[in-house]
Every structure is written in C-alpha cells, then in structure tokens.
Design a protein around this motif. Structure first.
Motif, short mmCIF file in Angstrom:
data_model
loop_
_atom_site.label_atom_id
_atom_site.label_comp_id
_atom_site.label_asym_id
_atom_site.label_seq_id
_atom_site.Cartn_x
_atom_site.Cartn_y
_atom_site.Cartn_z
N ALA A 157 -5.39 7.37 -0.71
CA ALA A 157 -4.76 6.11 -1.12
C ALA A 157 -5.35 5.55 -2.40
CB ALA A 157 -4.88 5.07 -0.01
N THR A 158 -6.26 6.26 -3.04
CA THR A 158 -6.80 5.78 -4.31
C THR A 158 -5.84 6.09 -5.44
OG1 THR A 158 -8.00 7.86 -4.64
CG2 THR A 158 -9.18 6.06 -3.55
N TYR A 214 -8.39 1.38 -4.58
CA TYR A 214 -7.31 1.54 -3.61
C TYR A 214 -6.00 1.13 -4.28
CZ TYR A 214 -5.65 1.81 1.24
OH TYR A 214 -5.03 2.17 2.41
N LYS A 218 0.21 4.20 0.33
CA LYS A 218 -0.13 5.21 1.33
C LYS A 218 0.79 5.12 2.53
CE LYS A 218 -3.93 6.82 4.25
NZ LYS A 218 -5.34 6.63 4.64
N LEU A 256 0.84 -1.18 0.00
CA LEU A 256 0.00 0.00 0.00
C LEU A 256 0.88 1.24 0.00
CD1 LEU A 256 -2.71 -1.08 2.61
CD2 LEU A 256 -2.77 -1.27 0.14
#
Length: 347
Positions: free
Chosen positions: A95-96, A104, A87, A85
């Motif tokens: 976080a998209t 995501y 983010k 991830l």
C-alpha cells in the motif's frame, strides 16, 4: 441563457410547417443571440424525419471514445478521493506509494503530494494548482481551478490524468515513465486538444445563400433558382442545401439524367461512399439522395470555383427571406457568366 417562453415547449413550435424552415422572427424575438446562432445552425428538412441522438464532435455525428478523450476536461477526482486507501480498491499487496516508496498511498498523495509528482507539477508550471494549504478537500481544490486561466486549467486536468495513468501502469503493468516524457506528453495532448477544439468550433457561415442553375447538354438554361435565408451553416451545408433545391426542382421539371457540379470537394466525395451518418451535412445529403431516386441516372462532379460563378452571382441578387425561380431564362445580371459557361462548352 434564454428565458422560458409560454407555448414554446417543443422544437416543432419553432418550425414553419408550410415551407419546412425555422420561424426566424419568432426565434430572434425570444432567444438570446447565442441560442439563435445554435438553432439557425441546424439545417431543416422537407421530410418528416425521426429524431436521432448525435455527437457534435465528429464529422459523422457518431460518438467515439477518442473524441470524448480529446474533449475531456479532466478526471473524476471525487470518485478517486472517496477511495481513500487504494489498497482496498485494487488487488495490490503493497500500500505504499509506487513512485516514492516512502508513505502509505492515498488518492491525494498519488496525484498531488508525492515528491515525484511535485517535481513534475513544477516542470509543467502547475505547482500552484496542487496547493492543499489553500483548500483542504480534493473536490474543492479542483473547483478552485476555475480561478486560473483556461489554458492552465487544461494543463492541470491533463497532467492529473497523465499522472493517474502512469501510476496505474506502474502498479498493474510494471511500467514506469520518466517525468520528462510525461511533461512532453501533457504539452502535446493540450496542443492537440486546442487544435481539435478550434476545428470543432470554427466560425460558421452567417448567411445561408442557396442558388442553382440547370442546363441541358446544349447549354440552354432550363431553370435557375435562388433562396436566401439567415443561417449559421458551415460552407458544406450551405452548398448541400443549394443542391437540395436543385434536385427537387429537377424532379419537378421531369429531368431524368442529371450531373451535379459543385466547387465543394468534400460534398462531392461524400455520396461516393454509399453511406450517410448523423452530421448536419449527412442530414441534408439524405434529403438529396431521397429525391435523386426519381432520376434515371445522377453523377457528382467537382469543379473549380470559377466554373461555378453563375450560381455564386445568382445567390447575391436578392435580399434575405426571398426565393425566386426562373423557367427557361435567367436574370440579366448573370448573363455574362452564363455566356462564359456556354463558350466553355463550345471549346
């Protein structure tokens, strides 16, 4: 790859320390053809120089980020994949996916699965290289690229790098680039890489012919010399090795004011910079410059190939592995060329 050989553990084991040349018969006997070419492409030196770390992909032998980029085979997707991830890897709030804004974002989605990226891959002819249905883990996907043509591998690696760069520019610099521009950029980078790669790995000179002749200001030959060995040097290095022989003989015969003539313009221009680097050519130039300190004066002059015909014909007279020096005379085979040079002096 060559097999290990007992008692051949050091480079010094491959050098004849009497004449400071490679032990060619030993090298040819124990190494494969490719390794033989690589070894004999390295010019030897009569000085006991210290080893240096060099970068083979620049003319100066010095590492640069630009050449590393040009020679890059791709990006480290393993480190990207481990991030999962993005983010949590970067100080971003959303976080998209910054491209499609629909899902995501993960490393896998950012480089291979985003709809914008899929369109770009199709335009660049690399859609099949991002087929996750065949291979699930990201590293295995990249490893599977080995089954594609090398040219397509270059496109895929360059495309992935450009996609990742454009993604970071969106996130951190708020800059976006259209797929058409990215596609054109990928094509240009691959072409530049191909041209650079061809330049770096150009076919070397197979035969190392070193010959030189020395005249006084009246046109009388003081000495002539030739040495022929098997080597895989570039033309510039072969010419520099011939000059190295000439200046060492010039020092031996007590010359004080010397003019060096060569039909290799690149070689003539290098000493004028007043600095040497770490390339094979500079390695030989260092030998030449060290010897040149014995002269009162020395100058370099570029001449056309026709004006250097004496040395070229002299280098063809003897077989490989031979060296010959003539004092105050020269072989009868090159008399016509010597006379032509003398006549040009009279003019």
């Amino acid at each position: 790859m060559s097999d290990p050989v007992e008692d051949l553990n050091l480079v010094s084991n491959l050098i004849d320390h009497d004449d400071k040349e490679w032990r060619q018969e030993l090298i040819i006997e124990h190494f494969c053809e490719n390794d033989v070419k690589r070894i004999l492409a390295v010019p030897s030196s009569w000085r006991n120089q210290n080893d240096d770390l060099t970068w083979a992909f620049t003319n100066e032998g010095i590492y640069s980020v630009k050449t590393a980029y040009m020679l890059g085979q791709g990006i480290n997707l393993k480190a990207v994949h481990e991030a999962c991830l993005l983010k949590h890897r970067h100080p971003i709030e959303d976080a998209t996916c910054p491209r499609c804004h629909q899902i995501y974002e993960s490393a896998r989605h950012s480089i291979f699965e985003c709809t914008k990226v899929i369109d770009l891959c199709e335009k660049c002819g690399c859609a099949e290289m991002s087929n996750w249905e065949r291979v699930k883990p990201g590293c295995d996907l990249v490893a599977s690229w080995k089954n594609f043509h090398p040219k397509k591998q270059q496109y895929g690696a360059t495309l992935a790098w450009c996609i990742w760069t454009e993604r970071n520019q969106r996130v951190f610099e708020n800059k976006s680039t259209s797929n058409d521009i990215i596609g054109a950029r990928v094509k240009r980078l691959v072409e530049e890489y191909g041209n650079y790669n061809t330049h770096i790995y150009k076919q070397p000179t197979k035969n190392g012919k070193q010959s030189s002749s020395k005249w006084d200001f009246t046109g009388s030959v003081i000495f002539a010399a030739t040495k022929r060995i098997r080597a895989y040097w570039s033309p510039e290095v072969a010419e520099a090795k011939a000059i190295d022989i000439a200046v060492r003989l010039g020092r031996k015969y007590g010359l004080e004011e010397v003019i060096l003539e060569s039909d290799c313009k690149n070689l003539v221009n290098r000493p004028s910079k007043g600095v040497t680097y770490l390339s094979d050519l500079d390695y030989v130039l260092d030998d030449i410059l060290v010897t040149s300190t014995s002269f009162k004066s020395i100058s370099w002059s570029h001449v056309k190939r026709d004006a250097n015909s004496v040395a070229h014909h002299l280098g063809r007279l003897f077989p490989f592995g031979s060296q010959q020096v003539w004092e105050n005379h020269y072989p009868t085979e090159i008399v016509p060329y010597v006379n032509m040079d003398i006549l040009s002096l009279d003019q």
